[in-house]
Design an enzyme around this catalytic site. Structure first.
Site, mmCIF file in Angstrom:
data_model
loop_
_atom_site.group_PDB
_atom_site.id
_atom_site.type_symbol
_atom_site.label_atom_id
_atom_site.label_comp_id
_atom_site.label_asym_id
_atom_site.label_seq_id
_atom_site.Cartn_x
_atom_site.Cartn_y
_atom_site.Cartn_z
ATOM 1 N N SER A 56 0.855 -1.181 0.000
ATOM 2 C CA SER A 56 0.000 0.000 0.000
ATOM 3 C C SER A 56 0.893 1.234 0.000
ATOM 4 C CB SER A 56 -0.896 0.001 1.225
ATOM 5 O OG SER A 56 -0.091 0.201 2.370
ATOM 6 N N LYS A 57 0.227 2.380 -0.034
ATOM 7 C CA LYS A 57 0.956 3.641 -0.168
ATOM 8 C C LYS A 57 2.042 3.814 0.881
ATOM 9 C CE LYS A 57 -1.890 6.640 -2.888
ATOM 10 N NZ LYS A 57 -3.309 6.913 -2.761
ATOM 11 N N ARG A 58 1.795 3.230 2.070
ATOM 12 C CA ARG A 58 2.818 3.489 3.087
ATOM 13 C C ARG A 58 4.128 2.748 2.806
ATOM 14 N NH1 ARG A 58 2.720 -0.531 6.936
ATOM 15 N NH2 ARG A 58 1.066 -1.969 6.390
#
Ligand code: GLU
Length: 477
Positions: free
Chosen positions: A247-249
């Site tokens: 995911s984006k993190r």
């Protein structure tokens, strides 16, 4: 339509069915790639279907991102893309057909009744399942709104022989009579997918394993329609280094973000392919090479872990592997952007490319490192400024004169090195004390490809021009 045995012998037809959500996630790019490779490896067709029934999220920009991403990756569909939203009437028609045949029924349960079922399920700690209260009742005839639900089998099993997950099964008791058409007449996702896959003649559904549970319900629907279900291959999702779903993190997950970061599509495809598929210990594959080897059996069952270092490494490999003319065209737009206009003559960069391409792992950095071949530095970084600040101007002037006297025929890296060495010896200074300021003057930095090669590429006139301007360079930092 029963496709019977013919399905076994005809070439496969697969589809990539993204929902336009704003970015094409790397995992989706990999799904597209596996579908494309499977089709290509078997002489089949690769189709694209845009699942744009969620009108709020499916903006034209989000749709464009899908096509831009596929185009960039080199994964073009073999037929015009299908837009699921344009097929809604067809989806509804099929549900009504099923209704007439008794494979589906009208359900008049109200929102309150369904809420009540949901509450009861929650209280008992079990998943909500519609209690089939309208399955055997005669339908109302007073014009009340109704949903259309499939008449699912009450017993037995749904078995899927998945090409990646192996045999997976669920008891029919665990599935309820799912909604095909909502009370407002709109088709549900499950109905749309099955009707579209059937109408598009899809033989193999290859997608992320987050859709495995949908495959049971979809198989059930195929049965209700009397259609043969496609084969399934549910591929494990991509995880970050910490084991959580990518995911984006974990960094950029959008495919085009990698393009913008200077990753080559060849490298991203190569990387995504190796993420979950292998052929011995081969690491580097072009799409053409991969399609000669690709099989669904080679897709691993374990979650793949994203490793940005490895992607960079493969990008470096592809930067070195591309044809020079091709690589040059890839960096042209970046150079033009930095220079603020079209570049008529890229030949200095072309000449420097064999050296430059060994030094960069992304094409943005490659373009940046090539810029000084096209434009004299306007300023000098800290180190370069310091080096130039320490230059003996009389010696600089005599070096300038000396270089000015070198014959055209001798203006090449090896000869220049010999000449400047001689000059240094006669002046009783080190070669570095001349080479370093020359580099600073030519490039505005203290790091560059070997300086004599740089002098050769720039040519004598330009070298002398930059030497003359060296002390006027502003400090950049
Ligand atoms: N539209 C779905 C998604 O983007 C894919 C559905 C499918 O492949 O069946 O996750």
């Amino acid at each position: 339509m029963n496709q019977g045995k013919t399905q076994d012998i005809r070439p496969p037809r697969v589809r990539f069915a993204p929902s336009p959500t704003g970015a094409l996630h790397l995992g989706s790019a990999r799904t597209a790639l596996f579908n494309w490779l499977f089709a290509r490896s078997q002489g089949g067709d690769f189709l694209v279907r845009v699942e744009d029934t969620d009108r709020a999220r499916s903006t034209p920009e989000a749709v464009r991102v899908i096509f831009d991403s596929l185009e960039w990756l080199g994964l073009r569909g073999d037929e015009p893309a299908v837009f699921q939203s344009e097929r809604r009437a067809e989806h509804a028609r099929r549900a009504h057909e099923l209704l007439e045949r008794g494979g589906a029924y009208k359900c008049f349960a109200t929102a309150d009744e369904l809420d009540e079922m949901r509450r009861a399920a929650k209280a008992e700690g079990r998943p909500m399942r519609y209690d089939r209260r309208w399955r055997d009742k005669p339908p109302k005839t007073d014009g009340s709104p109704f949903a259309v639900r499939v008449r699912a089998p009450l017993e037995g099993e749904i078995v899927i022989r998945d090409h990646v997950q192996g045999e997976v099964r669920v008891r029919c008791e665990e599935l309820d009579d799912m909604v095909l058409l909502r009370a407002d007449g709109s088709p549900t996702y499950m109905l749309s997918v099955v009707v579209d896959d059937h109408d598009m003649d899809i033989t193999h559904v290859i997608r992320g394993d987050d859709h495995l549970t949908n495959a049971f319900r979809q198989t059930l629907l195929y049965r209700a329609f009397g259609w043969e279900a496609p084969e399934f291959a549910h591929i494990p999702l991509i995880h970050g280094a910490d084991g959580a779903k990518l995911s984006k993190r974990h960094g950029a997950v959008s495919t085009l973000a990698y393009r913008d970061a200077g990753i080559l599509p060849e490298a991203l495809c190569n990387y995504l392919l190796r993420l979950g598929w292998g052929k011995g210990d081969m690491e580097e594959f072009s799409l053409d090479e991969a399609r000669a080897h690709f099989t669904l059996a080679g897709v691993g069952r374990g979650a793949a872990r994203f490793d940005a270092r490895k992607l960079s490494h493969l990008n470096g490999y592809w930067i070195r592997r591309l044809e020079s003319a091709d690589l040059l065209e890839r960096i042209r737009p970046r150079l033009e952007e930095m220079l603020g206009g079209a570049v008529a003559d890229l030949s200095p960069v072309a000449r420097a490319l064999p050296e430059l391409r060994t030094r960069s792992e992304d094409i943005n950095a490659l373009a940046a490192s090539a810029l000084f071949y096209l434009r004299a530095p306007r300023n000098a970084d800290n180190k370069a400024a310091k080096i130039l600040g320490e230059v003996d101007s009389a010696r600089w002037t005599s070096l300038e004169k000396f270089l000015g006297g070198i014959a055209d025929a001798d203006w090449h890296a090896e000869r220049l090195e010999i000449e400047v060495r001689d000059f240094a010896e006669r002046a009783a200074v080190s070669l570095g004390s001349l080479a370093q300021p020359l580099r600073a003057a030519m490039t505005g930095t203290a790091v560059s490809p070997p300086i004599f090669g740089v002098l050769e590429v720039l040519g004598r006139d330009e070298v002398l021009r930059r030497m003359g301007a060296a002390f006027g360079l502003e400090s950049a930092d």
